[in-house]
Design a protein around this motif. Structure first.
Motif, PDB file in Angstrom:
ATOM      1  N   ASN A  91      24.322  -2.169  76.760  1.00  0.00           N
ATOM      2  CA  ASN A  91      25.109  -1.932  75.543  1.00  0.00           C
ATOM      3  C   ASN A  91      26.073  -3.094  75.293  1.00  0.00           C
ATOM      4  O   ASN A  91      26.301  -3.489  74.162  1.00  0.00           O
ATOM      5  N   ARG A  92      26.631  -3.637  76.385  1.00  0.00           N
ATOM      6  CA  ARG A  92      27.523  -4.797  76.231  1.00  0.00           C
ATOM      7  C   ARG A  92      26.748  -5.985  75.663  1.00  0.00           C
ATOM      8  O   ARG A  92      27.201  -6.655  74.746  1.00  0.00           O
ATOM      9  N   ILE A  93      25.558  -6.205  76.223  1.00  0.00           N
ATOM     10  CA  ILE A  93      24.743  -7.334  75.756  1.00  0.00           C
ATOM     11  C   ILE A  93      24.355  -7.113  74.285  1.00  0.00           C
ATOM     12  O   ILE A  93      24.379  -8.035  73.479  1.00  0.00           O
ATOM     13  N   PRO A 131      35.932   5.378  76.905  1.00  0.00           N
ATOM     14  CA  PRO A 131      36.913   6.069  77.737  1.00  0.00           C
ATOM     15  C   PRO A 131      36.324   6.622  79.037  1.00  0.00           C
ATOM     16  O   PRO A 131      35.104   6.768  79.145  1.00  0.00           O
ATOM     17  N   PRO A 132      37.176   6.934  80.005  1.00  0.00           N
ATOM     18  CA  PRO A 132      36.687   7.654  81.198  1.00  0.00           C
ATOM     19  C   PRO A 132      36.255   9.053  80.773  1.00  0.00           C
ATOM     20  O   PRO A 132      36.550   9.474  79.656  1.00  0.00           O
ATOM     21  N   ALA A 133      35.556   9.764  81.647  1.00  0.00           N
ATOM     22  CA  ALA A 133      35.096  11.118  81.308  1.00  0.00           C
ATOM     23  C   ALA A 133      36.311  12.015  81.065  1.00  0.00           C
ATOM     24  O   ALA A 133      37.076  12.271  81.986  1.00  0.00           O
ATOM     25  N   ASP A 159      26.271   0.814  84.050  1.00  0.00           N
ATOM     26  CA  ASP A 159      25.528   1.664  83.107  1.00  0.00           C
ATOM     27  C   ASP A 159      25.667   1.171  81.663  1.00  0.00           C
ATOM     28  O   ASP A 159      24.813   1.455  80.829  1.00  0.00           O
ATOM     29  N   GLN A 160      26.734   0.397  81.373  1.00  0.00           N
ATOM     30  CA  GLN A 160      26.957  -0.111  80.010  1.00  0.00           C
ATOM     31  C   GLN A 160      26.404  -1.528  79.830  1.00  0.00           C
ATOM     32  O   GLN A 160      26.592  -2.116  78.768  1.00  0.00           O
ATOM     33  N   ARG A 161      25.765  -2.079  80.858  1.00  0.00           N
ATOM     34  CA  ARG A 161      25.304  -3.474  80.796  1.00  0.00           C
ATOM     35  C   ARG A 161      24.540  -3.792  79.508  1.00  0.00           C
ATOM     36  O   ARG A 161      24.900  -4.717  78.769  1.00  0.00           O
ATOM     37  N   GLU A 164      48.164  -4.079  78.034  1.00  0.00           N
ATOM     38  CA  GLU A 164      48.322  -2.900  78.891  1.00  0.00           C
ATOM     39  C   GLU A 164      48.944  -1.782  78.076  1.00  0.00           C
ATOM     40  O   GLU A 164      50.071  -1.899  77.597  1.00  0.00           O
ATOM     41  N   ALA A 165      48.207  -0.705  77.886  1.00  0.00           N
ATOM     42  CA  ALA A 165      48.714   0.402  77.069  1.00  0.00           C
ATOM     43  C   ALA A 165      47.880   1.652  77.297  1.00  0.00           C
ATOM     44  O   ALA A 165      46.734   1.578  77.744  1.00  0.00           O
ATOM     45  N   ASN A 166      48.493   2.783  76.979  1.00  0.00           N
ATOM     46  CA  ASN A 166      47.750   4.026  76.895  1.00  0.00           C
ATOM     47  C   ASN A 166      46.986   3.991  75.570  1.00  0.00           C
ATOM     48  O   ASN A 166      47.583   3.806  74.501  1.00  0.00           O
ATOM     49  N   ALA A 167      45.687   4.147  75.631  1.00  0.00           N
ATOM     50  CA  ALA A 167      44.843   3.981  74.443  1.00  0.00           C
ATOM     51  C   ALA A 167      45.265   4.905  73.305  1.00  0.00           C
ATOM     52  O   ALA A 167      45.236   4.507  72.135  1.00  0.00           O
ATOM     53  N   VAL A 197      38.652  -1.166  73.651  1.00  0.00           N
ATOM     54  CA  VAL A 197      39.587  -0.168  74.188  1.00  0.00           C
ATOM     55  C   VAL A 197      38.948   0.518  75.407  1.00  0.00           C
ATOM     56  O   VAL A 197      37.787   0.930  75.334  1.00  0.00           O
ATOM     57  N   PHE A 198      39.713   0.673  76.473  1.00  0.00           N
ATOM     58  CA  PHE A 198      39.235   1.092  77.796  1.00  0.00           C
ATOM     59  C   PHE A 198      38.349  -0.036  78.352  1.00  0.00           C
ATOM     60  O   PHE A 198      37.184   0.156  78.683  1.00  0.00           O
ATOM     61  N   SER A 199      38.922  -1.209  78.418  1.00  0.00           N
ATOM     62  CA  SER A 199      38.172  -2.444  78.657  1.00  0.00           C
ATOM     63  C   SER A 199      37.819  -2.685  80.118  1.00  0.00           C
ATOM     64  O   SER A 199      36.907  -3.444  80.438  1.00  0.00           O
ATOM     65  N   TYR A 200      38.581  -2.051  81.039  1.00  0.00           N
ATOM     66  CA  TYR A 200      38.466  -2.331  82.476  1.00  0.00           C
ATOM     67  C   TYR A 200      38.701  -3.825  82.715  1.00  0.00           C
ATOM     68  O   TYR A 200      39.699  -4.351  82.234  1.00  0.00           O
ATOM     69  N   SER A 224      35.221  -6.036  80.221  1.00  0.00           N
ATOM     70  CA  SER A 224      33.753  -5.943  80.166  1.00  0.00           C
ATOM     71  C   SER A 224      33.123  -6.240  78.801  1.00  0.00           C
ATOM     72  O   SER A 224      32.351  -7.174  78.658  1.00  0.00           O
ATOM     73  N   PHE A 225      33.435  -5.407  77.786  1.00  0.00           N
ATOM     74  CA  PHE A 225      32.860  -5.643  76.454  1.00  0.00           C
ATOM     75  C   PHE A 225      33.499  -6.871  75.813  1.00  0.00           C
ATOM     76  O   PHE A 225      32.842  -7.622  75.092  1.00  0.00           O
ATOM     77  N   ALA A 226      34.797  -7.069  76.072  1.00  0.00           N
ATOM     78  CA  ALA A 226      35.537  -8.161  75.433  1.00  0.00           C
ATOM     79  C   ALA A 226      34.884  -9.512  75.701  1.00  0.00           C
ATOM     80  O   ALA A 226      34.805 -10.358  74.816  1.00  0.00           O
ATOM     81  N   SER A 278      44.849   0.812  80.538  1.00  0.00           N
ATOM     82  CA  SER A 278      46.115   1.259  81.141  1.00  0.00           C
ATOM     83  C   SER A 278      46.309   0.640  82.527  1.00  0.00           C
ATOM     84  O   SER A 278      47.369   0.769  83.117  1.00  0.00           O
ATOM     85  N   SER A 279      45.287  -0.023  83.055  1.00  0.00           N
ATOM     86  CA  SER A 279      45.377  -0.597  84.403  1.00  0.00           C
ATOM     87  C   SER A 279      45.734  -2.082  84.356  1.00  0.00           C
ATOM     88  O   SER A 279      44.937  -2.911  83.894  1.00  0.00           O
ATOM     89  N   ALA A 280      46.924  -2.405  84.862  1.00  0.00           N
ATOM     90  CA  ALA A 280      47.366  -3.803  84.893  1.00  0.00           C
ATOM     91  C   ALA A 280      46.467  -4.626  85.813  1.00  0.00           C
ATOM     92  O   ALA A 280      46.163  -5.780  85.529  1.00  0.00           O
TER      93      ALA A 280
HETATM   94  N1  SAH Z   1      34.379  -0.443  79.285  1.00  0.00           N
HETATM   95  C1  SAH Z   1      34.380  -0.631  80.703  1.00  0.00           C
HETATM   96  C2  SAH Z   1      34.500   0.651  81.501  1.00  0.00           C
HETATM   97  C3  SAH Z   1      35.666   1.507  81.152  1.00  0.00           C
HETATM   98  S1  SAH Z   1      36.009   2.717  82.349  1.00  0.00           S
HETATM   99  C4  SAH Z   1      33.123  -1.372  81.142  1.00  0.00           C
HETATM  100  O1  SAH Z   1      32.183  -1.518  80.349  1.00  0.00           O
HETATM  101  O2  SAH Z   1      33.089  -1.820  82.281  1.00  0.00           O
HETATM  102  C5  SAH Z   1      37.444   3.426  81.675  1.00  0.00           C
HETATM  103  C6  SAH Z   1      38.673   2.533  81.680  1.00  0.00           C
HETATM  104  O3  SAH Z   1      39.700   3.234  80.996  1.00  0.00           O
HETATM  105  C7  SAH Z   1      39.247   2.210  83.060  1.00  0.00           C
HETATM  106  O4  SAH Z   1      39.373   0.808  83.171  1.00  0.00           O
HETATM  107  C8  SAH Z   1      40.631   2.874  83.083  1.00  0.00           C
HETATM  108  O5  SAH Z   1      41.613   2.066  83.741  1.00  0.00           O
HETATM  109  C9  SAH Z   1      40.947   2.992  81.624  1.00  0.00           C
HETATM  110  N2  SAH Z   1      41.814   4.109  81.185  1.00  0.00           N
HETATM  111  C10 SAH Z   1      41.810   5.392  81.629  1.00  0.00           C
HETATM  112  N3  SAH Z   1      42.678   6.134  80.894  1.00  0.00           N
HETATM  113  C11 SAH Z   1      43.213   5.308  79.959  1.00  0.00           C
HETATM  114  C12 SAH Z   1      44.153   5.487  78.901  1.00  0.00           C
HETATM  115  N4  SAH Z   1      44.688   6.689  78.637  1.00  0.00           N
HETATM  116  N5  SAH Z   1      44.457   4.428  78.142  1.00  0.00           N
HETATM  117  C13 SAH Z   1      43.908   3.213  78.372  1.00  0.00           C
HETATM  118  N6  SAH Z   1      43.018   3.002  79.367  1.00  0.00           N
HETATM  119  C14 SAH Z   1      42.674   4.019  80.139  1.00  0.00           C
END
Ligand code: SAH
Length: 384
Positions: free
Chosen positions: A203-205, A289-291, A199-201, A265-268, A218-221, A224-226, A241-243
């Protein structure tokens, strides 16, 4: 056997919102299936029906013309046909082929990754039709494999088991997808959702247009954006936050010959707080961020969480810097999203210009009648 709904349920359907909740169903069959819906005033449409589900009725046609199964499969066929030109143009790209209610195929999601399909079935009325759905998909779209990723938790609310199984030939563990000038590996079997966030395709481009020294995703999965930002910025940090996801971010960077992405790897929330404390500055920050709001009751708490990360990001940006910020929670409406951003700007004592208001990609269609289908807000903001 027909489904009968209350006047309140009927009013929703007459406004072409497809859902009727359990409390508005007066009478219906004992088992899930495809049935006509009616009120005392007459026919309202054809629906997926599951007496166990809170969303008991999901309409896919607002007339009762045609045999229910054929009408549903025709809706599926049309959804697939709307994506054909894009696939022909970029067969190794990533697209959403079916976006559930947005395509009038309720509860069905189908994503396409470079010739491989990933299906998610979210209704007990749909599950028995899996082989018919597969036949239509196969006839319309050239697929090397098709996987049912039926491991989403919401299936338990439908009384459905959580399972992952191949529907068409052998499914590879992962597949390389092209997105404009970069490529990334999608983990079909174990990646989040269906493997990626298509869904962000667009926007990333879009963010490839920005250049500078330092960027933060931040919340890079899986980077993706990086990956896109690494083409225009000297240094990019990918925070998640996901290694597991970050390990793949590094592999994706390597696959693109990029050496300027640093996974973190960190809590955002903690990360942004620490960056502010140490006086760090960036030219561009992405927040995806996630929902935070999974239900209506969470909106207030979610609003505060969104505001916190946006406020901190605004403080971390240099003047002239860009904040690209998203919310994928439909419970946080677009007006509330922009109100939250305005409050964050005020509290950060920053003048913030709206460069562009964006949304989910075209292959995640929005129905005006169904606000739930418009879930992704994406703002590109400039710190003046
Ligand atoms: N930007 C990505 C999608 C992100 S989805 C893309 O374009 O594909 C949300 C991401 O946030 C997931 O990868 C999940 O692991 C991460 N996440 C969830 N809670 C988090 C937190 N508190 N700190 C850092 N990352 C978190």
């Amino acid at each position: 056997m027909k489904i009968r709904v209350t006047p309140r349920g009927a009013a929703r359907l007459l406004a072409h919102h497809p859902w009727v909740y359990k409390s508005d169903v007066l009478e219906g069959p004992n088992s899930p299936g495809l049935y006509p819906v009616q009120s005392t005033k007459g026919v309202l449409g054809l629906a997926l029906y599951n007496p166990v589900s809170e969303i008991t009725v999901r309409v896919f046609s607002f007339t009762d013309a045609g045999r229910p199964q054929e009408v549903l499969l025709e809706n599926l066929r049309k959804a697939l046909q709307r994506r054909k030109a894009a696939i022909a143009q970029e067969p190794v790209g990533g697209y959403r082929l079916v976006h559930a209610e947005g395509d009038l195929v309720p509860a069905l999601v189908l994503d396409y990754y470079a010739g491989h399909g990933v299906l998610q079935v979210g209704s007990a009325a749909l599950e028995p039709l899996t082989s018919e759905l597969t036949e239509v998909i196969r006839a319309e779209i050239p697929l090397q494999s098709l996987l049912a990723r039926n491991d989403q938790k919401s299936r338990s609310l439908e009384g459905l088991p959580l399972q992952i199984k191949p529907l068409l030939s052998q499914v590879p563990d992962s597949v390389m997808v092209r997105e404009a000038s970069i490529q990334y590996r999608v983990d079909l079997q174990e990646g989040q959702k269906t493997g990626a966030f298509i869904d962000q395709r667009d926007n990333r481009i879009r963010l490839q247009a920005f250049k500078g020294k330092t960027a933060l995703d931040v919340f890079s999965y899986h980077g993706s954006f990086a990956l896109h930002l690494a083409q225009g910025f000297e240094q990019v940090m990918a925070v998640d936050s996901s290694a597991v996801a970050l390990r793949r971010a590094l592999e994706n960077a390597q696959a693109n010959g990029l050496t300027n992405i640093t996974p973190k790897e960190a809590n955002a929330f903690e990360f942004l707080r620490e960056e502010e404390k140490r006086g760090a500055h960036y030219d561009l920050i992405v927040l995806d961020p996630p929902a935070f709001a999974k239900g209506k009751r969470d909106v207030e708490r979610a609003y505060a969480a969104y505001k916190e990360i946006n406020l901190r990001a605004m403080k971390l940006l240099l003047s002239g810097g860009i904040l690209a910020t998203a919310s994928c929670s439909h419970h946080l409406s677009e007006p509330l999203f922009y109100q939250m951003l305005a409050e964050a700007a005020a509290d950060a004592h920053r003048t913030v210009r709206v460069v562009e208001k964006r949304s989910q990609g075209w292959d995640h269609p929005v129905l005006l009648n169904v606000p739930e289908t418009h879930y992704l807000k994406f703002a590109i903001l400039e710190i003046v």
